[in-house]
Design an enzyme around this catalytic site. Sequence first.
Site, PDB file in Angstrom:
ATOM      1  N   CYS A 162      48.987  40.048  49.828  1.00  0.00           N
ATOM      2  CA  CYS A 162      47.707  39.352  49.980  1.00  0.00           C
ATOM      3  C   CYS A 162      47.876  37.925  50.485  1.00  0.00           C
ATOM      4  O   CYS A 162      46.914  37.339  50.990  1.00  0.00           O
ATOM      5  CB  CYS A 162      46.964  39.358  48.647  1.00  0.00           C
ATOM      6  SG  CYS A 162      47.912  38.619  47.304  1.00  0.00           S
TER       7      CYS A 162
ATOM      8  N   ASP B 106      52.837  41.217  45.437  1.00  0.00           N
ATOM      9  CA  ASP B 106      52.162  39.923  45.278  1.00  0.00           C
ATOM     10  C   ASP B 106      53.121  39.006  44.526  1.00  0.00           C
ATOM     11  O   ASP B 106      54.121  39.465  43.954  1.00  0.00           O
ATOM     12  CB  ASP B 106      50.838  40.116  44.506  1.00  0.00           C
ATOM     13  CG  ASP B 106      50.036  38.828  44.370  1.00  0.00           C
ATOM     14  OD1 ASP B 106      50.253  37.880  45.152  1.00  0.00           O
ATOM     15  OD2 ASP B 106      49.177  38.749  43.450  1.00  0.00           O
TER      16      ASP B 106
HETATM   17  N1  NVA Z   1      48.034  36.787  42.149  1.00  0.00           N
HETATM   18  C1  NVA Z   1      47.796  35.672  43.044  1.00  0.00           C
HETATM   19  C2  NVA Z   1      46.893  36.087  44.149  1.00  0.00           C
HETATM   20  C3  NVA Z   1      46.605  35.012  45.178  1.00  0.00           C
HETATM   21  C4  NVA Z   1      45.671  35.455  46.261  1.00  0.00           C
HETATM   22  C5  NVA Z   1      47.206  34.519  42.272  1.00  0.00           C
HETATM   23  O1  NVA Z   1      46.302  34.755  41.443  1.00  0.00           O
HETATM   24  O2  NVA Z   1      47.645  33.380  42.447  1.00  0.00           O
HETATM   25  N1   CP Z   2      44.750  36.008  49.494  1.00  0.00           N
HETATM   26  C1   CP Z   2      43.995  34.949  49.141  1.00  0.00           C
HETATM   27  O1   CP Z   2      43.019  35.064  48.404  1.00  0.00           O
HETATM   28  O2   CP Z   2      44.375  33.772  49.697  1.00  0.00           O
HETATM   29  P1   CP Z   2      43.854  32.315  49.257  1.00  0.00           P
HETATM   30  O3   CP Z   2      44.347  32.088  47.855  1.00  0.00           O
HETATM   31  O4   CP Z   2      44.456  31.385  50.253  1.00  0.00           O
HETATM   32  O5   CP Z   2      42.346  32.315  49.297  1.00  0.00           O
END
Ligand code: NVA
Ligand code: CP
Length: 307
Positions: A263, A224
């Site tokens: 993700c 991630d």
């Molecule tokens: N770790 C990331 C996940 C995004 C789906 C965030 O919190 O920005």
């Molecule tokens: N992976 C995910 O939650 O994507 P978004 O931030 O675009 O919703």
Amino acid sequence: MPKDFIALCDWSAEDLLAILDRARELKELLHGGVRPQTLQGRSLAMFFEKPSLRTHVTFEAGISQLGGHAILLRPEQVGIGTRESPGDVAKNLSLWVDGLVARTFSHALVEEMASAATIPVINGLTDLLHPCQVMADLQTIGERADLSRSVIAYVGDGNNMANSLLYGAAVLGLELRIATPASHRPAHRVRKRADEIAGRSGARLHWSEDPAEAVRGANFVYTDVWTSMGQEDERDLRKSLFRNYQLNAELLAQSDEAFVMHCLPAHRGEEITDEVLDGSRSLIFDQAENRLHAQKAILEHLLGVNP
Ligand code: NVA
Ligand code: CP
């Protein structure tokens, strides 16, 4: 069964597996052009403090495919904590709609709204956890391999994704190896709770600072972003801190021809190279697709639909 879908550690393996079974079924049905109207006339409020593509669209499309509809609420419209208290907002929404998805910075805010609400509250991502993403990820892994025999490695920042994967693996008794810098391990309270659950479920949860060690022999390698939403000021610092944790061809070569997971959104060239993200082992669009199916199954489960 819990009222809310806020943290996977609150749920039993039996419930999570039932949701995953239904998600598989809903996927097959949709691919066959069938849209069961199990949530006809139901309404879902969606409160987003942070940006979103996948979570927003898949919840909105998901409930409408099931016969219901969604209402998007932006922080400036609602004024939680300035115009109105979180509890009052949650109590009002409980009078009008059947469920609430909330994406917030503070995890405590989602918990506070859930405890005031009489309707189910779904965590659409907080700084601490992202449980809906992990349900889609587990569905994706289950499409390729036997979950209980798979070795899953996570490399990078010990953030909301790492925390949620820990809870998912703990409840379902899976093998998960996490590699992060010592300064950015998953949250202490999450590790403690996950270890307690693993003691009962037989999950094998392992942490190290060494990405190669985590990835060796793994069947699925997950990463991630190094800079999550809200941490943008730290991006340069983080790029340097995590530079040895990039998921690239060299690291992937240490695995057992692992599938690659992320993700999304990705910061291409930081935590993952284009070559790996777009390569033949990448499952990123399966994960993204499964957000739709997994969340439809979560909605049905929480709203008491017996398909
Ligand atoms: N770790 C990331 C996940 C995004 C789906 C965030 O919190 O920005
Ligand atoms: N992976 C995910 O939650 O994507 P978004 O931030 O675009 O919703």
